[in-house]
Design an enzyme around this catalytic site. Structure first.
Site, PDB file in Angstrom:
ATOM      1  N   LYS A  11      48.867  15.666 -11.543  1.00 13.92           N
ATOM      2  CA  LYS A  11      49.637  15.983 -10.323  1.00 13.92           C
ATOM      3  C   LYS A  11      51.114  16.094 -10.663  1.00 13.92           C
ATOM      4  O   LYS A  11      51.583  15.518 -11.663  1.00 13.92           O
ATOM      5  CB  LYS A  11      49.420  14.935  -9.229  1.00 13.92           C
ATOM      6  CG  LYS A  11      49.970  13.517  -9.528  1.00 13.92           C
ATOM      7  CD  LYS A  11      51.402  13.293  -9.071  1.00 13.92           C
ATOM      8  CE  LYS A  11      51.949  11.935  -9.459  1.00 13.92           C
ATOM      9  NZ  LYS A  11      53.142  11.822 -10.186  1.00 13.92           N
ATOM     10  N   ASP A 141      48.692   6.126  -7.200  1.00 11.53           N
ATOM     11  CA  ASP A 141      48.373   7.562  -7.237  1.00 11.53           C
ATOM     12  C   ASP A 141      46.875   7.846  -7.257  1.00 11.53           C
ATOM     13  O   ASP A 141      46.465   8.996  -7.140  1.00 11.53           O
ATOM     14  CB  ASP A 141      48.981   8.201  -8.499  1.00 11.53           C
ATOM     15  CG  ASP A 141      50.490   8.346  -8.409  1.00 11.53           C
ATOM     16  OD1 ASP A 141      51.003   8.449  -7.285  1.00 11.53           O
ATOM     17  OD2 ASP A 141      51.137   8.370  -9.468  1.00 11.53           O
TER      18      ASP A 141
HETATM   19  O1  C5P Z   1      50.752   1.599  -8.480  1.00 10.11           O
HETATM   20  P1  C5P Z   1      51.122   1.807  -9.913  1.00 10.11           P
HETATM   21  O2  C5P Z   1      50.437   0.818 -10.831  1.00 10.11           O
HETATM   22  O3  C5P Z   1      50.990   3.215 -10.369  1.00 10.11           O
HETATM   23  O4  C5P Z   1      52.678   1.472 -10.004  1.00 10.11           O
HETATM   24  C1  C5P Z   1      53.331   1.233 -11.216  1.00 10.11           C
HETATM   25  C2  C5P Z   1      54.646   0.507 -10.945  1.00 10.11           C
HETATM   26  O5  C5P Z   1      55.538   1.384 -10.230  1.00 10.11           O
HETATM   27  C3  C5P Z   1      54.509  -0.716 -10.052  1.00 10.11           C
HETATM   28  O6  C5P Z   1      54.279  -1.864 -10.825  1.00 10.11           O
HETATM   29  C4  C5P Z   1      55.849  -0.781  -9.364  1.00 10.11           C
HETATM   30  O7  C5P Z   1      56.796  -1.416 -10.209  1.00 10.11           O
HETATM   31  C5  C5P Z   1      56.264   0.673  -9.235  1.00 10.11           C
HETATM   32  N1  C5P Z   1      55.962   1.248  -7.900  1.00 10.11           N
HETATM   33  C6  C5P Z   1      56.734   0.872  -6.815  1.00 10.11           C
HETATM   34  N2  C5P Z   1      56.440   1.386  -5.579  1.00 10.11           N
HETATM   35  C7  C5P Z   1      55.433   2.261  -5.404  1.00 10.11           C
HETATM   36  C8  C5P Z   1      54.645   2.686  -6.506  1.00 10.11           C
HETATM   37  C9  C5P Z   1      54.930   2.136  -7.740  1.00 10.11           C
HETATM   38  O8  C5P Z   1      57.671   0.072  -6.931  1.00 10.11           O
HETATM   39  N3  C5P Z   1      55.192   2.743  -4.188  1.00 10.11           N
END
Ligand code: C5P
Length: 318
Positions: A11, A141
């Site tokens: 994406k 995601d």
């Molecule tokens: O959800 P995911 O594991 O992909 O997110 C990776 C990191 O990105 C999280 O640990 C966080 O620090 C940050 N993040 C965030 N807010 C979001 C998505 C991700 O702060 N909405």
């Protein structure tokens, strides 16, 4: 033994706005996400043992529990112990074509493919929203990657509203091989630098997130106004990632000067994409990318926007 081969597309973020902090430690976001046809292949084969294994020949992809695809299978095994006991474990083979740590959701898409594939392999008959709910436990995601296409994403990124697909647009993607940006670092740095500008009131957070539905980007997509889509590309994370990695700006400017609809960093980077009106325009932008100072370190891809997420390519029962 039954097996499924799935296509797991990458994406890009056409729009990414950071609104404020969430009680769960994540950020409240307003995004427009778009699938592209640069994709990994994920093969699932049921095993007669109760093991979960991951195979991938890419040296930077972990094949242990830290791989999000492994975690997706472990989550399914924990949620559906009867099916796990009946059908056995699974071998997950990932043919990696999406650059990693690139802001393209490659790992999330692999995890989404495992959820969709195990639902089929274990004959669970889960709905899309049930799969998305499981996906949200793995990463922000993952829910989007399941159905893919074009969508508004709010909350952590897991609350989705589908948008009409924009046909026949191309992207040129540029990713420096040595330049991997950790998503957590990008968001933490953003908070450290711009946390004082965050919306704090809960009602204001909700209305700011809702405003994306009537934003210029969403209007441009609904009206298939390609020029406006290119003009309205936006990513707040560029404010922290670009100062740390000036090559990203150089690449973005190279794409812009080559003549495209618009260029932007995707997600937390380091991939930069150039949105192109035609394959011919994409070829020209690609050529300019090749002329950059360190062409040997720069991976370039041409891809097309796609209206699909995880797709089953083939299945076998042997
Ligand atoms: O959800 P995911 O594991 O992909 O997110 C990776 C990191 O990105 C999280 O640990 C966080 O620090 C940050 N993040 C965030 N807010 C979001 C998505 C991700 O702060 N909405």
């Amino acid at each position: 033994m039954r097996s499924y081969s799935l296509i797991a597309p990458a994406k890009i973020n056409l729009y990414l706005e950071i609104i404020g902090d969430r009680p769960d430690g994540y950020h409240e976001l307003a995004m427009v996400l778009q699938s592209i046809d640069l994709a990994d292949q994920v093969d699932l084969r049921s095993l007669s043992t109760d093991t979960i294994s991951v195979r991938c020949s890419h040296p930077q992809v972990p094949i242990n529990r830290s791989n999000l695809a492994y975690q997706a299978a472990a989550l399914m095994a924990a949620e559906f112990p009867d099916a796990f006991a009946q059908f056995g474990g699974v071998e997950i083979t990932i043919d990696k074509r999406i650059p990693i740590a690139a802001g393209l959701a490659g790992g999330s898409s692999n995890a989404a493919a495992v959820l969709v594939g195990l639902d089929l392999l274990w004959q669970l008959g889960l709905t899309q929203s049930e799969l998305e709910e499981l996906g949200s436990q793995l990463g922000s995601d993952v829910p989007f990657c399941i159905a893919g296409g074009s969508a508004i994403a709010t909350g952590r990124g897991e609350r989705l509203s589908p948008l009409p697909s924009v046909d026949n647009l191309y992207v040129v993607l540029g990713k420096y091989r040595h330049l991997d940006v950790a998503t957590a670092w990008a968001y933490q740095t953003y908070r450290a630098n711009f946390g004082n500008t965050y919306v704090v009131n809960k009602q204001d957070l909700t209305s700011r997130a809702a405003a994306v539905h009537s934003s210029s980007m969403v209007q441009a997509i609904i009206h298939e106004d390609r020029f406006q889509i290119g003009q309205r590309l936006h990513n707040d994370l560029e404010r922290v990632v670009i100062p740390a990695y000036p090559q990203i700006l150089q690449l973005k400017e190279t794409f812009q000067n080559a003549g495209c609809l618009g260029a932007m960093m995707s997600g937390s980077g380091s991939t930069v994409f150039a949105l192109c009106d035609s394959e011919n325009q994409a070829q020209k932008v690609h050529q300019q990318g090749r002329l950059l100072a360190q062409p040997s370190d720069l991976d370039l891809f041409i891809a097309r926007l796609t209206s699909t997420g995880i797709q089953v390519m083939s299945s076998n029962k042997d």
